[in-house]
Design an enzyme around this catalytic site. Structure first.
Site, PDB file in Angstrom:
ATOM      1  CG  ASP A  32     -17.720 -61.269  13.546  1.00 24.08           C
ATOM      2  OD1 ASP A  32     -18.739 -61.028  14.121  1.00 24.08           O
ATOM      3  OD2 ASP A  32     -16.751 -62.144  13.117  1.00 24.08           O
ATOM      4  CG  ASN A  81     -22.424 -62.431  21.396  1.00 22.46           C
ATOM      5  OD1 ASN A  81     -23.315 -63.506  21.691  1.00 22.46           O
ATOM      6  ND2 ASN A  81     -22.176 -62.460  20.037  1.00 22.46           N
ATOM      7  CE1 TYR A 146     -19.759 -72.358  23.825  1.00 20.92           C
ATOM      8  CE2 TYR A 146     -21.586 -73.957  24.455  1.00 20.92           C
ATOM      9  CZ  TYR A 146     -21.662 -72.737  22.794  1.00 20.92           C
ATOM     10  OH  TYR A 146     -21.870 -71.655  23.035  1.00 20.92           O
ATOM     11  CE  LYS A 150     -20.642 -69.672  25.200  1.00 18.32           C
ATOM     12  NZ  LYS A 150     -20.593 -67.644  25.139  1.00 18.32           N
TER      13      LYS A 150
END
Lengths: 245, 142
Positions: A32, A81, A146, A150
């Site tokens: 992260d 992710n 976005y 994606k």
């Protein structure tokens, strides 16, 4: 022992994925960009190592794969992710900087991770790559960067599937809809109610719903499932536009 | 291979046999003509429906009738998924190549277990092609 790396695993969907992989006996590199979140997540789970860094940089992505090799001896599963969403901005108001930032964090980051992971997987004789996309890829007013990023994830995974099939590496996309994460809970109550009405199941998804899809595709038995796009949306993508608020 | 083995999970048609693939594909399409389709599931009884069909739904030049049958099953999957989402029943489909030694019953079993999982209640209307990437050149697989 199988080894996985999950980016953006400090909280929310990424943490749920890491947790389910650990429960299935997988060693997990927990990445992260938020150092505290990464270390907290790794502490809550066994057989993990935290790697703090931004995978939208080559150095950050390389560090994740190197940690898998150095700590656990290799890499079998990459779950790309990490990312973030920007909505509610009309295309004319999207700056070049906004566009680049969203593409880098949501799409380029996945490419970097894949680039470093594939040689390691090839040495292992195979692997599983799962890219986390979003229902937004089907099109999202006010979220053009976005949605494009994606959509790029879906295309990236399909291309990887074709290219890497001879090497025993599968690549698939998981497409979450509205998942009950802190980000969703922070939404305005009225807007959340409108959003909920667009879901034929009458509820938002749980991070574990996404984790279950990832674990299904990451499983050794999923060796002939590749290039697929698995929707975890509660059927929202099935509604006709006229029925979607 | 028998596919209908989990208590409150139903596969249509029941008693699936791998060797009866073409026959069952036809039965599935008969269902769209309301010859044998069951009443909608009562809440709490039928929770997971998984169709098994062929990737012919993407188009099959040598046999357009089979393609149409398979595509009808995809439409059925999407529609029933939307229709029954409100009562918590998921409807998904697994599509495999009709003439291929690539896909085994173990591959299908893995996917069936996933879609049939009682905990897996948020994935519905999915058509999963198990084909080792063979169908990716077809535009409609996304």
């Amino acid at each position: 022992m199988r080894v996985a790396a999950v980016t953006g695993a400090g909280r929310g969907i990424g943490f749920a994925i890491a947790r389910m992989l650990v429960r299935q006996g997988t060693a997990v590199v927990v990445n992260d960009v938020d150092g505290r979140a990464a270390h907290d997540a790794a502490r809550k789970l066994t057989n993990t190592v935290a790697v703090v860094g931004n995978v939208a940089t080559e150095a950050g992505a390389k560090a994740v794969v190197e940690a898998a090799v150095n700590e656990f001896g290799g890499l079998d599963v990459l779950v790309a992710n990490a990312g973030f969403g920007v909505v509610g901005v009309e295309v004319g108001d999207v700056t070049a900087e906004d566009w680049s930032r969203v593409i880098e964090r949501n799409l380029t980051s996945q490419f970097y991770c894949v680039r470093f992971a594939v040689p390691v997987m090839r040495r292992r004789g195979g692997g599983r790559i799962v890219g986390i996309s979003s229902r937004a890829w089907l099109g999202q007013a006010g979220g053009t960067p976005y949605a494009a990023a994606k959509g790029g994830v879906v295309s990236l995974m399909r291309s990887l599937a074709l290219e890497l099939a001879p090497h025993g590496i599968t690549a698939n996309s998981v497409v979450p809809g509205s998942i009950a994460t802190p980000a969703l809970e922070a939404m305005d109550a009225k807007a959340r109610e409108v959003l909920l009405r667009a879901h034929p199941m009458g509820r938002f998804g749980d991070p574990d719903d996404v984790a279950r899809a990832v674990c299904f595709l990451a499983h050794p038995a999923a060796e002939r499932i590749t290039g697929q796009t698995l929707y975890v949306t509660g059927g929202r993508n099935l509604l006709l536009p006229s029925r979607t608020p | 291979m028998r596919a209908a083995w989990v208590g409150d999970v139903a596969y249509r048609p029941d008693g699936w046999e791998w060797s009866e693939f073409d026959q069952n594909t036809k039965l599935l399409v008969d269902a769209t003509a309301f010859h044998s389709w069951p009443v909608p599931p009562a809440h709490g009884s039928l929770r997971r429906v998984v169709f098994l069909l062929t990737t012919d739904w993407l188009g099959a030049g040598p046999d357009p009738v089979l393609a149409a049958r398979s595509a009808a099953a995809v439409g059925l999957t999407h529609s029933l998924a939307a229709l029954w989402a409100g009562i918590g029943t998921t409807v998904n489909a697994i599509a495999v190549p009709r003439r291929s030694n690539l896909v085994t019953s173990a591959d299908v079993a893995h996917a069936l277990r996933y879609f049939a999982d009682p905990l897996n209640g948020y994935v519905t209307g999915q058509v999963l092609n198990i084909c080792g990437g063979q169908t990716l050149v077809a535009a409609l697989t996304a």
